[in-house]
Design a protein around this motif. Structure first.
Motif, mmCIF file in Angstrom:
data_model
loop_
_atom_site.group_PDB
_atom_site.id
_atom_site.type_symbol
_atom_site.label_atom_id
_atom_site.label_comp_id
_atom_site.label_asym_id
_atom_site.label_seq_id
_atom_site.Cartn_x
_atom_site.Cartn_y
_atom_site.Cartn_z
ATOM 1 N N LYS A 19 0.857 -1.176 0.000
ATOM 2 C CA LYS A 19 0.000 0.000 0.000
ATOM 3 C C LYS A 19 0.893 1.225 0.000
ATOM 4 C CE LYS A 19 -3.683 -2.251 2.664
ATOM 5 N NZ LYS A 19 -4.458 -2.194 3.915
ATOM 6 N N GLU A 20 0.449 2.267 -0.676
ATOM 7 C CA GLU A 20 1.248 3.492 -0.714
ATOM 8 C C GLU A 20 1.290 4.139 0.663
ATOM 9 O OE1 GLU A 20 3.027 4.748 -3.092
ATOM 10 O OE2 GLU A 20 2.545 3.185 -4.523
ATOM 11 N N GLY A 21 2.390 4.853 0.932
ATOM 12 C CA GLY A 21 2.492 5.641 2.152
ATOM 13 C C GLY A 21 2.790 4.811 3.371
ATOM 14 N N GLY A 22 2.278 5.261 4.523
ATOM 15 C CA GLY A 22 2.553 4.574 5.770
ATOM 16 C C GLY A 22 3.786 5.147 6.431
ATOM 17 N N SER A 23 4.006 4.779 7.674
ATOM 18 C CA SER A 23 5.193 5.239 8.388
ATOM 19 C C SER A 23 5.645 4.152 9.341
ATOM 20 C CB SER A 23 4.885 6.527 9.163
ATOM 21 O OG SER A 23 3.870 6.297 10.117
ATOM 22 N N GLY A 24 6.933 4.098 9.580
ATOM 23 C CA GLY A 24 7.475 3.092 10.466
ATOM 24 C C GLY A 24 8.978 3.262 10.586
ATOM 25 N N GLN A 25 9.589 2.453 11.418
ATOM 26 C CA GLN A 25 11.016 2.519 11.684
ATOM 27 C C GLN A 25 11.748 1.520 10.809
ATOM 28 O OE1 GLN A 25 12.467 4.698 13.799
ATOM 29 N NE2 GLN A 25 14.504 3.950 13.215
ATOM 30 N N LEU A 26 12.658 2.002 9.962
ATOM 31 C CA LEU A 26 13.396 1.117 9.066
ATOM 32 C C LEU A 26 14.449 0.315 9.823
ATOM 33 C CD1 LEU A 26 13.928 0.154 6.178
ATOM 34 C CD2 LEU A 26 15.502 2.068 5.904
ATOM 35 N N ALA A 27 15.066 0.920 10.842
ATOM 36 C CA ALA A 27 16.159 0.274 11.570
ATOM 37 C C ALA A 27 15.629 -0.830 12.479
ATOM 38 C CB ALA A 27 16.940 1.308 12.372
ATOM 39 N N GLN A 28 15.392 -1.992 11.893
ATOM 40 C CA GLN A 28 14.971 -3.174 12.633
ATOM 41 C C GLN A 28 15.200 -4.390 11.725
ATOM 42 O OE1 GLN A 28 10.676 -3.855 13.106
ATOM 43 N NE2 GLN A 28 10.299 -1.950 12.002
ATOM 44 N N LYS A 29 14.791 -5.548 12.165
ATOM 45 C CA LYS A 29 14.964 -6.760 11.372
ATOM 46 C C LYS A 29 13.724 -7.006 10.521
ATOM 47 C CE LYS A 29 18.120 -9.082 14.588
ATOM 48 N NZ LYS A 29 18.367 -10.303 15.410
ATOM 49 N N TRP A 30 13.968 -7.218 9.200
ATOM 50 C CA TRP A 30 12.891 -7.466 8.260
ATOM 51 C C TRP A 30 13.083 -8.819 7.592
ATOM 52 C CZ3 TRP A 30 8.970 -4.069 8.313
ATOM 53 C CH2 TRP A 30 9.221 -2.764 8.759
ATOM 54 N N GLN A 31 11.996 -9.521 7.394
ATOM 55 C CA GLN A 31 12.016 -10.847 6.770
ATOM 56 C C GLN A 31 11.362 -10.777 5.393
ATOM 57 O OE1 GLN A 31 10.099 -13.876 9.139
ATOM 58 N NE2 GLN A 31 9.639 -15.158 7.361
ATOM 59 N N ILE A 32 12.042 -11.314 4.379
ATOM 60 C CA ILE A 32 11.504 -11.298 3.023
ATOM 61 C C ILE A 32 10.233 -12.135 2.935
ATOM 62 C CG2 ILE A 32 11.924 -12.219 0.699
ATOM 63 C CD1 ILE A 32 14.727 -11.182 0.847
ATOM 64 N N VAL A 33 9.248 -11.605 2.207
ATOM 65 C CA VAL A 33 7.990 -12.318 1.967
ATOM 66 C C VAL A 33 8.020 -12.875 0.542
ATOM 67 C CG1 VAL A 33 5.484 -12.134 1.847
ATOM 68 C CG2 VAL A 33 6.752 -10.767 3.527
ATOM 69 N N PRO A 34 8.103 -14.187 0.375
ATOM 70 C CA PRO A 34 8.153 -14.772 -0.968
ATOM 71 C C PRO A 34 6.810 -14.683 -1.687
ATOM 72 C CG PRO A 34 9.007 -16.298 0.703
ATOM 73 C CD PRO A 34 8.259 -15.215 1.415
ATOM 74 N N ASP A 35 6.871 -14.658 -3.013
ATOM 75 C CA ASP A 35 5.673 -14.691 -3.848
ATOM 76 C C ASP A 35 5.547 -16.109 -4.397
ATOM 77 O OD1 ASP A 35 3.690 -14.491 -5.693
ATOM 78 O OD2 ASP A 35 4.632 -12.940 -6.912
ATOM 79 N N TYR A 36 4.795 -16.936 -3.705
ATOM 80 C CA TYR A 36 4.698 -18.346 -4.080
ATOM 81 C C TYR A 36 4.010 -18.542 -5.429
ATOM 82 C CZ TYR A 36 6.130 -19.190 0.722
ATOM 83 O OH TYR A 36 6.824 -19.198 1.898
#
Length: 214
Positions: free
Chosen positions: A20-37
């Motif tokens: 979704k466009e926009g939004g706000s949050g903290q980039l400095a953290q751990k992110w897990q890739i979401v695969p496109d099955y």
């Protein structure tokens, strides 16, 4: 680093279905890739169709066969026995059967692996991105630096973080447009003239450390 990022984006086949466009949050953290099955399955079916419709050995097969013939015994020991067996095939029909079986088995193993493994991008506050797979914590890539351009809603990734000096970034710096960021989801897309127009965004969800068994 540049290649590893492109490979994750192109071969990881990351989905933008939840973007979704926009939004706000903290980039400095751990992110897990979401695969496109769905995309992964489409590629899998395309591979099988390509094998089934072969009328001659692929050029890559002939090239690998020539290379194998020049290898020393100790070099051959580094190649999986299954691969050597396929390269020794002289019948196209036999090759197609073995190649198809190999693709099916690889897909099965990949599906099982993805049930328990996560690919993590750890954007640390010190400007380093740690990239690793949770099933291989002995190998962690720490060669990538990052900066966030809030004005342009971009993430800048580059090798050799120590060479970054203020606004002067290394020539290999890659730009990723932030399409969406929240407290638990992130979507970015590589930008630049070298990027394929069809390359999908990289989608992430907040990574949660698995609970340790007692």
């Amino acid at each position: 680093m540049r290649k590893s990022i492109l490979v994750l984006s192109a071969l990881g086949m990351l989905t933008m279905a939840a973007c979704k466009e926009g939004g706000s949050g903290q980039l400095a953290q751990k992110w897990q890739i979401v695969p496109d099955y769905q995309t992964q399955d489409s590629m899998y079916q395309a591979q099988l169709k390509n094998i089934d419709t072969l009328t001659a050995f692929p050029p890559e097969f002939e090239m690998m066969k020539e290379q194998m013939a020049k290898m020393k015994p100790e070099e051959l020991q580094q190649i999986p026995a299954e691969t050597i067996e396929i390269l020794k095939t002289t019948s196209l029909d036999t090759f197609k059967i073995k190649a198809r079986a190999s693709i099916v088995e690889s897909k099965k193993k990949q599906d099982e692996l993805e049930k328990t493994r996560a690919i993590v991008y750890d954007f640390q506050k010190n400007g380093i991105v740690k990239m690793y797979a949770t099933d291989n914590l002995a190998q962690v890539d720490t060669s990538t630096g990052w900066k966030q351009n809030d004005k342009n809603k971009e993430i800048l990734l580059y090798m050799n973080p120590n060479m970054a000096n203020g606004g002067n970034l290394p020539k290999d710096t890659m730009k990723f447009k932030i399409l969406h960021i929240s407290s638990d989801s992130l979507s970015i897309k590589a930008e630049g003239k070298d990027m394929m127009p069809s390359m999908k965004p990289m989608n992430f969800k907040k990574f949660t450390e698995p609970k340790k068994s007692k």
